[in-house]
Design an enzyme around this catalytic site. Structure first.
Site, mmCIF file in Angstrom:
data_model
loop_
_atom_site.group_PDB
_atom_site.id
_atom_site.type_symbol
_atom_site.label_atom_id
_atom_site.label_comp_id
_atom_site.label_asym_id
_atom_site.label_seq_id
_atom_site.Cartn_x
_atom_site.Cartn_y
_atom_site.Cartn_z
ATOM 1 N N GLY A 133 38.405 37.943 6.523
ATOM 2 C CA GLY A 133 39.572 37.055 6.564
ATOM 3 C C GLY A 133 40.198 37.035 7.949
ATOM 4 O O GLY A 133 39.788 37.765 8.861
ATOM 5 N N LYS A 183 55.637 47.562 14.955
ATOM 6 C CA LYS A 183 55.943 47.124 16.317
ATOM 7 C C LYS A 183 56.540 48.325 17.041
ATOM 8 O O LYS A 183 57.458 48.973 16.526
ATOM 9 C CB LYS A 183 56.959 45.968 16.284
ATOM 10 C CG LYS A 183 56.466 44.748 15.522
ATOM 11 C CD LYS A 183 55.547 43.918 16.384
ATOM 12 C CE LYS A 183 55.166 42.622 15.678
ATOM 13 N NZ LYS A 183 54.145 41.885 16.417
ATOM 14 N N GLU A 240 60.453 32.154 16.144
ATOM 15 C CA GLU A 240 59.065 31.719 16.321
ATOM 16 C C GLU A 240 59.042 30.285 16.845
ATOM 17 O O GLU A 240 59.922 29.497 16.518
ATOM 18 C CB GLU A 240 58.325 31.759 14.989
ATOM 19 C CG GLU A 240 58.152 33.154 14.420
ATOM 20 C CD GLU A 240 57.444 33.108 13.078
ATOM 21 O OE1 GLU A 240 56.229 33.338 13.062
ATOM 22 O OE2 GLU A 240 58.095 32.824 12.072
ATOM 23 N N HIS A 279 60.903 42.114 6.940
ATOM 24 C CA HIS A 279 60.984 42.651 8.306
ATOM 25 C C HIS A 279 62.419 42.948 8.742
ATOM 26 O O HIS A 279 62.744 44.059 9.158
ATOM 27 C CB HIS A 279 60.401 41.672 9.321
ATOM 28 C CG HIS A 279 59.005 41.200 9.006
ATOM 29 N ND1 HIS A 279 58.103 41.986 8.344
ATOM 30 C CD2 HIS A 279 58.380 40.033 9.268
ATOM 31 C CE1 HIS A 279 56.964 41.304 8.211
ATOM 32 N NE2 HIS A 279 57.113 40.128 8.767
#
Ligand SMILES: *[C@@H]1O[C@H](CO)[C@@H](O)[C@H](O)[C@H]1NC(C)=O
Ligand SMILES: *[C@@H]1O[C@H](CO)[C@@H](O)[C@H](O)[C@H]1NC(C)=O
Ligand SMILES: *[C@@H]1O[C@H](CO)[C@@H](O)[C@H](O)[C@H]1NC(C)=O
Ligand SMILES: *[C@@H]1O[C@H](CO)[C@@H](O)[C@H](O)[C@H]1NC(C)=O
Length: 792
Positions: A36, A208, A243, A267
């Protein structure tokens, strides 16, 4: 394994040499969904890095699987593995060896039926026996759509559990549901096949590097942070993920999720817990971290519609119509942008806004958590004559910077006028380049800036932690459900609202800027109706003119809901000031229900000069529940109004519905006590102002049609029954309402249209419609009815 052994394995080839006989324990890794997108971009790389870091401790074998037969799946998988690269610090000769080794350890295995899974189990067992390996555990990484989780978990549980001793760990990727119900159902299903400690729900944002370091940073800098990490020093916290990409091509997913479920519920909320939780005494203790995190969830104030603004980029709707084959006039309400103010009920964080914001089709890609401190210093000497970078008058902030944006690398920034942070120098190095680059209002030279010695992507950070059972960097079931429980009511409210349309990209200009005033979040600029000239969804309250005429022989004020509520609030304010001037006190009685909440919020956010200290708060009616219960009218008054001002406790008069540890029992004489208190404190038992509502059945206060209470004479306060739950109520009687000086009846919403029209010309009928019997002997009754209720 030493390089020499690696070389040996590489050149001699056979498996026997790759699995050395010294006693390392063996881990079998199964990647389901091995070809994937995610596997291609990140997972194989993460596994490879885990392998290179841990091959001295463990031996490994990797099985990649998809539903396809090996003739189709295998070439695709090998093509991905062959493209892997090492971290920059690995010499290229060594990298070639490591990669070769990794390829040899990896094999394709079709994973579709339960037989496929038992074959895999057999294969794993065979290898273990053949090579005489001691099994450490089995890691299944499910990189498949969430609907397949339960099916695969069933098969894994049925066929692939290791024999007693070694562990089983199963990694799951979000989404874990799209609201509380669906998350709960999925969790319950999975729990049938996997134990809690076997599930590793990955939230890649926690990997992150800047985010993963929030807790260690707070821990290592405890001395500097502890006195200032609180409401007295922190102005606000911004947790932001912007984004530039849009949802094109993914609208079938996005229509179900929207920006809140996609990135905010997970998140950004996780980051919120990392910033606010109590730092653990033992930073390696996952359970302590989890307990502290749960305490944060316990203290979050329930967000309301007024704490959020939402937007949708202009092209989104057309993309949905096209991709999901909707009718042309289909209108999606799914937000692609949101700005939300969150508040905590805790002595540490009281009043500090946590601004969570995320969106698609924005001007830049960037993510960060920014802690902005209060500006308390007054600097007398001019900037030019002092050493500026330490000036106490410059903004003070700590920023955990995920990357992209202006900096383009992960970083932790601390204003130089705050403190010099203690950093783990094995992992973080100071950055002194780009001193003139501006970030959050300061040149980089005004910060201590640190960046990871080695940049790693989130999966490469998280995957190795699975082997160490570092569960706090994963999302467990309780944590997940607490987050959904928090977000679900707001999601429901927001689904009824049209988001503000924004053009996308740089053109957004200031359209999405928003203001946080008190707890109210609103767009800073008026709605740009021009962007979608055809849309009628974007009328604002000010499009309606305030109408004044009469209703049932009394004055009528009508407008759009927001404007109407604003009008009532200022009328109330005016009467309060006049009354206080005259008598020094203002006795206000308010009802429960939804309409007054908007009034309370309006008062709380706009009426600071209201004579709060002289105002006495009485209840028109109350539900027979404890005062702290969410259904309590007093609780609603408290949360939406009283909590926002310093009102003397003596001025607050909740109804005594909870006495002797029981609710509204006649023998406790709660109603009589309240009546006595009114008679003692309110001159002539005549309230200065009463705010009433009216139900779709014509009830007001807790006086319902055909209620026996209507016939009781001479009592100021009564116990009554409501047809809806909670049934028992305490209420002011009509006679005491009738002798008030001002009564406002606030009626809002389309659902009230029918009753408003019916009562318009009808005779008074207290049995049928109790509200029609509110007739003041010597005061003014005014109807505040919004446009929806008035004209449907
Ligand atoms: C897994 O399967 C077994 C039966 O093989 C069952 O008894 C067990 O409850 C299942 N679930 C878990 C969490 O072990
Ligand atoms: C901290 O927690 C870890 C993990 O639970 C444990 O192994 C370690 O002993 C703890 N350290 C202290 C000082 O308690
Ligand atoms: C109480 O009300 C009466 C009549 O309504 C009025 O004359 C009197 O001044 C009031 N007393 C106070 C203290 O306001
Ligand atoms: C006041 O309330 C009673 C109900 O007890 C009602 O019948 C009456 O019409 C109302 N009006 C006045 C002026 O008292």
């Amino acid at each position: 394994m030493t390089p020499r052994q690696v070389l040996y394995g590489l050149f001699v080839g056979g498996l026997l040499q790759i699995f050395p006989t010294e006693c390392k324990t063996h881990i079998s890794v199964v990647l389901v969904g091995a070809t994937g997108d995610l596997a291609r971009k990140y997972l194989w790389r993460g596994l490879f890095q885990m392998y290179t870091e841990q091959l001295d401790i463990h031996s490994f074998s990797f099985y990649g699987g998809t539903r396809l037969h090996s003739t189709e799946g295998s070439p695709v998988m090998y093509e991905i593995i062959k493209g892997l690269t090492c971290l920059p610090n690995v010499p290229s000769v060594k990298c070639v060896m490591l990669k070769d080794q990794f390829i040899k350890l990896s094999q394709y295995h079709q994973l579709n039926t339960v037989e496929d899974y038992s074959d895999l189990d057999r294969k794993i067992d065979e290898l273990l026996t053949q090579e005489g390996l001691k099994e450490e555990g089995r890691l299944f990484y499910l990189s498949v759509p969430a609907f397949a989780y339960v099916d695969i978990a069933t098969k894994v549980n049925a066929t692939c559990r290791p024999q007693k001793g070694p562990w089983l760990r199963v990694v799951l990727e979000k989404p874990f549901g799209h609201n509380l119900d669906s998350a709960q159902r999925l969790a319950e299903e999975l729990q049938k096949f996997l134990r809690e400690e076997e599930m590793y729900r990955i939230d890649h944002y926690l990997g992150k590097q800047a985010i993963a370091y929030i807790l260690p940073f707070r821990h290592d800098n405890h001395q500097a942070l502890e006195p200032i990490w609180n409401q007295h020093h922190i102005e606000r916290v911004e947790i932001v993920m912007k984004e530039t990409v849009d949802a094109k091509g993914r609208t079938s997913f996005y229509e179900q999720y929207g920006v809140v479920c996609d990135v905010i519920q997970n998140h950004l909320t996780e980051i919120l817990t990392l910033v606010t939780m109590e730092t653990p005494a033992n930073i390696s203790d996952s359970e302590e971290i989890h307990r502290n995190k749960m305490r944060v969830y316990g203290s979050l104030q329930k967000p309301s519609r007024r704490n959020a603004v939402i937007g949708q980029y202009q092209a989104y709707n057309a993309e949905v119509v096209q991709e999901l084959q909707k009718l042309v006039n289909y209108r999606s309400n799914v937000p692609t942008f949101a700005g939300i103010g969150i508040f905590l009920d805790s002595p540490q964080w009281d009043g500090v806004p946590f601004i969570l914001s995320a969106g698609k089709a924005l001007d830049e890609r960037v993510g960060y958590a920014r802690i902005l401190f209060k500006d308390k210093a007054f600097c007398l000497q001019s900037e030019s004559t002092r050493k500026a970078e330490f000036s106490q008058c410059k903004p003070k902030q700590v920023i955990f910077y995920v990357g992209h944006g202006d900096l383009n690398f992960p970083a932790i920034l601390v204003s130089r006028n705050l403190f010099k942070p203690v950093m783990n120098s094995a992992n973080w190095k100071q950055v002194t380049e780009f001193p003139h680059l501006h970030l959050f209002g300061l040149p980089l030279s005004d910060y201590y800036v640190y960046t990871p010695v080695q940049q790693k992507d989130a999966y490469a950070v998280l995957i190795p932690q699975i082997l160490q059972a570092k569960r706090d960097v994963f999302v467990n079931t309780k944590d997940l459900l607490a987050s959904w429980k928090f977000w679900t009511p707001l999601l429901k409210d927001l689904s009824q609202e049209s988001p503000r349309i924004y053009p996308g990209g740089l053109q957004n200009g200031n359209n999405l800027d928003f203001t946080v005033a008190g707890t109210v979040v609103s767009f800073s600029s008026p709605d740009p109706v021009v962007i979608v000239p055809s849309s009628l969804n974007h009328q604002t309250a000010s499009d309606y003119k305030v109408l004044e005429s009469s209703y049932r022989g009394n004055r009528l004020v009508s407008a759009g809901t927001e404007e109407l509520v604003a009008r009532l609030a200022s009328d109330l304010h005016r009467v309060a000031e006049a009354t206080v001037r005259r008598s020094g006190k203002f006795h206000l009685a308010v009802s429960g229900g939804l309409s007054p909440v908007a009034l309370f919020q309006r008062l709380a956010s706009h009426h600071y000069t209201f004579p709060w200290k002289q105002t006495h708060f009485w209840m028109v009616d109350e539900r027979c529940v404890p005062l702290h219960d969410a259904k309590s009218n007093f609780r609603s008054l408290h949360d939406h109004l009283l909590a926002h001002f310093r009102i003397p406790y003596m001025n607050i008069h909740p109804m005594p519905v909870h006495m002797n540890r029981r609710l509204c029992v006649e023998e406790d004489h709660g109603a009589d006590l309240y009546a006595n208190e009114i008679m003692t404190l309110v001159n002539g038992s005549s309230f200065d102002f009463v705010v009433l509502g009216a139900g779709t059945d014509g009830h007001t206060a807790s006086l319902f049609p055909n209620s026996q209470a209507l016939a009781q004479k001479g009592k100021l306060v009564l116990l009554t029954e409501s047809p809806v739950k909670p049934h028992q109520r305490m209420t002011l009687s009509l006679p005491v309402i009738n002798q008030s000086k001002n009564v406002a009846v606030l009626i809002t919403g389309k659902s009230k249209h029918l009753i408003v029209s019916k009562m318009n010309k009808a005779e008074e009928n207290s049995e049928k419609w109790p509200i029609t019997s509110v007739q003041l002997s010597d005061g003014e009754l005014v109807w505040y009815i919004d446009s929806d209720a008035l004209s449907g």
